[in-house]
Enzyme design. Structure first.
Site, PDB file in Angstrom:
ATOM      1  N   HIS A  49       4.657 -16.671   0.807  1.00  0.00           N
ATOM      2  CA  HIS A  49       4.570 -16.197   2.181  1.00  0.00           C
ATOM      3  C   HIS A  49       5.853 -16.549   2.932  1.00  0.00           C
ATOM      4  CE1 HIS A  49      -0.144 -16.211   2.124  1.00  0.00           C
ATOM      5  NE2 HIS A  49       0.391 -15.510   1.150  1.00  0.00           N
ATOM      6  N   GLU A  51       6.527 -18.378   5.566  1.00  0.00           N
ATOM      7  CA  GLU A  51       6.759 -19.765   5.946  1.00  0.00           C
ATOM      8  C   GLU A  51       7.373 -20.568   4.802  1.00  0.00           C
ATOM      9  OE1 GLU A  51       2.736 -18.594   7.848  1.00  0.00           O
ATOM     10  OE2 GLU A  51       4.003 -17.974   6.164  1.00  0.00           O
ATOM     11  N   ALA A 153       4.868  17.952  12.429  1.00  0.00           N
ATOM     12  CA  ALA A 153       5.931  18.507  13.270  1.00  0.00           C
ATOM     13  C   ALA A 153       5.484  19.874  13.746  1.00  0.00           C
ATOM     14  CB  ALA A 153       7.231  18.618  12.483  1.00  0.00           C
ATOM     15  N   TRP A 169      12.924  24.779   8.518  1.00  0.00           N
ATOM     16  CA  TRP A 169      12.411  23.475   8.941  1.00  0.00           C
ATOM     17  C   TRP A 169      12.094  23.554  10.424  1.00  0.00           C
ATOM     18  CZ3 TRP A 169      11.189  19.890   5.430  1.00  0.00           C
ATOM     19  CH2 TRP A 169      11.814  19.925   4.199  1.00  0.00           C
ATOM     20  N   LEU A 301      -5.984  17.465   8.106  1.00  0.00           N
ATOM     21  CA  LEU A 301      -5.841  16.700   9.345  1.00  0.00           C
ATOM     22  C   LEU A 301      -7.077  16.863  10.211  1.00  0.00           C
ATOM     23  CD1 LEU A 301      -2.912  16.380   8.378  1.00  0.00           C
ATOM     24  CD2 LEU A 301      -2.158  16.853  10.707  1.00  0.00           C
TER      25      LEU A 301
END
Length: 372
Positions: A49, A51, A153, A169, A301
């Site tokens: 980790h 830490e 998009a 695009w 979606l």
């Protein structure tokens, strides 16, 4: 102006996104007498980790130092020993924690252990930013489900393709470059078979500004209830691991052919709108997929929204008008029957990316069903 040590820890944490699942992305900085003596970020699952990495980096300079860490140190045994014990044994004098760990096995226990050992512990510095870094982990550790972001998009008039299906695009080059950076922080990328057939995408990360490499590319998931995927599709290449989520409607022969190309076929229950998406999310979550990006098409979606599975939305709006009665919009599905029951977003933000506008927002939890 005093040095922003927690800000440095947050930079390390952000660089770890997409590289640590199912563990959270964490950054840590050790400071002694105004000098940064150690830095660390979470390594891939099963390794150290943040830490411990910072403690190792500091070496003999750690005693009496102050630790700045973006997430509460763990206090339990997992694949590695508790970070709290390493911090105590190293002689750290003070710990600044941005946010407490939402993991029910920790959630304040790490802070208590440090304080009981006589280490002053301060919580809350730059908490909002740290919470955003671990938002996917927080959902996964408390629900078992991946954190789902929807991305699309569209033109100014809300179209994702022309009436002939042409979509390349809509967004500009800078937006597409940003998408690759965003993909690089995600565990799985999901598309429907319609998108796989129409666009033949690779769904790989071909550009990244990250300093550290990820242990493996994002998992590519194709939702294909009846077995329509083309055997020559780029998604069945060996560029990244691929999973085809289907139902019993896919023939056994096609399953064998897909598996011969190195992809996995996952047979799930089916419903009126295809693959049971809740079952898919439960399966991915159980496999350690913490974050998932749904990139299309509009039917998929819409199903994710209809089933209440979306957490966050990324939208690129391009400065062009497509028009056309039959041109596709980004979200299909059942949708809302009234504006009053439309799904609301909060914490929205917008910025310009090249010539496009990039809008982000979070689904408001506890809303009534969108189909009411």
């Amino acid at each position: 102006m005093p040095a922003d040590y927690m800000g440095q820890a947050l930079e390390l944490a952000r660089d770890a996104l997409g590289r640590t699942s199912p563990n959270p992305a964490v950054g840590a900085v050790l400071v002694r007498e105004g000098e940064v003596v150690g830095r660390g970020r979470t390594q891939q699952a099963g390794s150290w980790h943040a830490e411990v990495m910072a403690l190792r980096d500091a070496g003999e300079k750690v005693r009496g130092a102050t630790l700045y860490v973006t997430l509460e140190p763990c206090s339990h045994y997992g694949r590695t020993p508790p970070c709290t014990r390493a911090i105590i044994a190293a002689g750290v004098a003070e710990v600044h924690v941005a946010v407490l760990d939402p993991n029910p096995r920790v959630n304040g226990a790490g802070r208590r252990e440090l304080e009981e050992a006589g280490i002053r512990t301060v919580v809350g510095e730059r908490a909002d930013e740290a919470q955003q870094v671990i938002e996917a982990f927080a959902r996964h550790i408390t629900t078992g489900l991946p954190y789902v972001t929807v991305k699309y998009a569209m033109s100014l008039d809300g179209k994702i393709a022309t009436s002939t299906g042409d979509s390349k695009w809509i967004s500009g080059e800078e937006s597409r470059r940003l998408v690759h950076n965003l993909r690089d922080e995600i565990d799985a990328i999901i598309v429907g078979v319609g998108t796989a057939l129409a666009d033949d995408p690779e769904l790989t990360v071909r550009h990244s500004d990250k300093k550290s490499p990820r242990p493996s590319p994002p998992l590519r998931v194709v939702v294909d209830s009846r077995g329509r995927i083309a055997l020559g599709a780029k998604l069945l290449s060996g560029a990244a691991p691929t999973l085809i989520a289907t139902t019993a409607a896919m023939s056994a022969e096609l399953r064998r052919q897909i598996e011969a190309r190195g992809a996995e076929v996952l047979v799930l229950p089916g419903g009126s709108d295809g693959v049971d998406l809740r079952a898919l999310m439960r399966t991915l979550g159980a496999r350690g997929v913490v974050s998932a990006l749904v990139e299309g098409g509009s039917t998929l979606l819409g199903s994710f929204f209809d089933h209440g599975l979306v957490d966050k939305v990324w939208t690129f709006v391009a400065p062009l008008v497509i028009g056309g009665r039959d041109a596709l919009s980004p979200i299909a599905g059942a949708g809302s029957l009234s504006v009053a029951h439309a799904l609301r977003l909060e914490r929205t933000a917008a910025r310009v990316v090249g010539g496009d506008t990039f809008i982000t927002g979070y689904i408001v939890r506890g809303q009534p069903c969108s189909q009411e």
